[in-house]
Enzyme design. Structure first.
Site, PDB file in Angstrom:
ATOM      1  N   ASN A 230       1.130  -0.716   0.377  1.00 59.63           N
ATOM      2  CA  ASN A 230       0.687  -0.267  -0.020  1.00 59.63           C
ATOM      3  C   ASN A 230       0.975   0.750  -0.270  1.00 59.63           C
ATOM      4  OD1 ASN A 230      -2.665   1.569   0.639  1.00 59.63           O
ATOM      5  ND2 ASN A 230      -2.211   2.172   2.722  1.00 59.63           N
ATOM      6  N   ASP A 297      -9.454  10.542  -0.326  1.00 64.21           N
ATOM      7  CA  ASP A 297      -9.716  11.826   0.227  1.00 64.21           C
ATOM      8  C   ASP A 297      -9.057  13.065  -1.089  1.00 64.21           C
ATOM      9  OD1 ASP A 297      -8.046  11.846   2.804  1.00 64.21           O
ATOM     10  OD2 ASP A 297      -6.885  12.134   1.232  1.00 64.21           O
TER      11      ASP A 297
END
Ligand code: G3I
Length: 386
Positions: A230, A297
């Site tokens: 990740n 986001d």
């Protein structure tokens, strides 16, 4: 005189709400435009013939076989009922924002604090949600005793290897069968045009194979968990995402148990849109890997305006569409869903507004945009199996 509410969908779903309201006695009613803050629920009128999009994100995502998730702050989950209600209603996946990180789980060497993480796992079970484990190995938020021990030499390289293997084994076994996937190593590469493995204590003392070792240890602890790498700033095709592509190709060739690639998706309107995200994810998909947007986001410099709102809609939609265009993209997770509790203002001075709901849990155009993308009919990749 009652209010006549007409919803006119503008460009990029920046819906503007016009209202014809009571006016001075006898004067013609005034038509006033107000920036969109669409109400929740089905009170928002829909253009005739459009499918109802006003369903929870998890419901709309299910048609695609896609998990739709959010990061969860456990302190807030315990203290804010409205937050709690939205987490259960809107999402089919949850990620502990901090509770599953090494410093949180083992603040004192050998003493585990399972409480908050176990609470999230139980919350998820009750709400039919899947848990994305974040994160086993990261150069940030490692416990102080570990960093200090390595720094002062009281923890040798050999001992660090045992400590890391024991941490991964203990944590993954504790959550065995309860955590669908793990970010096994987070943010392993540096940024910029020539990315290399970060000079973390793990690289320094365990060597570059620490990533393969961590994946193998996690797999031994829970053979059914999907194991991810990740990172941020890898949403488009660039040197850093290509470094991950080459690493993933090598690990898969060595039959190391790597199952997925997590693209954090922390976007900022001052930087270009990762418009080639579909092509980027496609190359990982072709390796047979699952993909996921794990921490999406879209921040901007405050105050907000309609241009920034539109840019935010476009940014969220670009990543969600990239996921839906990728057969094995299994999860789309936002890093917090309300501006009331976003990490962004504390880390980026003057920026904010990064999540799909405002500080009053009201849907923003970004939320409506996500609903609309998910509501789009037929999806050839709908058997993602999340
Ligand atoms: O829990 C302590 C509290 O006891 C103390 O009083 C307070 C003040 O010092 O700090 C609290 O810890 C904070 C923690 O969040 C929990 O709120 C840490 O200081 C703070 O640094 C930590 O920030 C987190 C950040 O990772 C750390 O790098 C953010 O909440 C979290 O959203 C953020 O998440 C990361 C992902 O894990 C990885 N990808 C990037 C993403 C954003 O940085």
């Amino acid at each position: 005189m009652g209010k006549l509410r007409i919803v006119v969908a503008g460009a990029l779903a920046a819906t503007v709400l016009y209202s014809v309201g009571p006016s001075a006695a006898g004067a013609a009613p005034q038509l006033t435009a107000a920036p969109a803050r669409p109400a929740t629920g089905s009170s928002v009128a829909h253009l005739p013939g459009t499918p109802s999009t006003d369903l929870p994100l998890r419901t709309l995502a299910r048609k695609h076989g896609l998990g739709f998730g959010t990061a969860v702050d456990m302190d807030v989950l315990d203290s804010d009922p409205e937050y709690r209600e939205h987490v259960s209603r809107e999402f089919s996946a949850v990620t502990a924002e901090n509770a599953m990180k090494w410093e949180s789980l083992e603040p004192t060497r050998g003493e585990y604090n399972w409480g908050p993480a176990d609470e999230l796992v139980e919350f998820a079970r009750r709400n039919g949600q899947k848990v994305h484990g974040h994160t086993l190995i990261w150069h940030n938020q490692a416990p102080a005793w570990l960093n200090e021990g390595v720094a002062d030499g009281s923890i040798s390289s050999a001992e660090l290897r045992d400590i890391v293997r024991n941490h991964i084994t203990t944590v993954v076994k504790h959550f065995r069968g309860k955590v669908r996937a793990w970010d096994v190593v987070n943010e392993a590469f540096t940024d910029g045009d020539n990315p290399v493995l970060r000079d973390s204590i793990f690289l320094q003392h365990l060597g570059p194979n620490y990533i393969a070792d961590a994946l193998r240890w996690a797999h031994a602890a829970d053979p059914n968990a999907k194991l991810f790498l990740n990172d941020y700033a890898i949403d488009n095709i660039n040197p850093k995402s290509t470094a991950y592509y080459e690493l993933a190709k090598q690990l898969r060739k060595q039959r190391v148990p790597l199952h997925g690639m997590g693209f954090q998706g922390h976007l900022d309107l001052q930087y270009p849109l990762p418009i080639d995200a579909p092509q980027n994810l496609a190359r990982f998909d072709r390796l047979g890997l699952q993909t996921a947007f794990t921490e999406v986001d879209v921040r901007y410099f405050l105050p907000v305006d309609t241009y920034k709102e539109a840019g935010q809609v476009g940014s969220f939609n670009t990543l969600l569409q990239a996921c839906l265009l990728t057969p094995r993209c299994v999860m789309f997770t936002v890093w917090g869903f309300t501006d009331k509790y976003s990490w962004v203002p504390g880390w980026f001075e003057g920026q904010g507004g990064a999540t799909p709901m405002d500080e009053n849990f009201q849907p923003k155009p970004a939320y409506r945009g996500l609903q609309q993308v998910l509501a789009v009919a037929a999806d050839p990749n709908s058997r993602r199996g999340f």
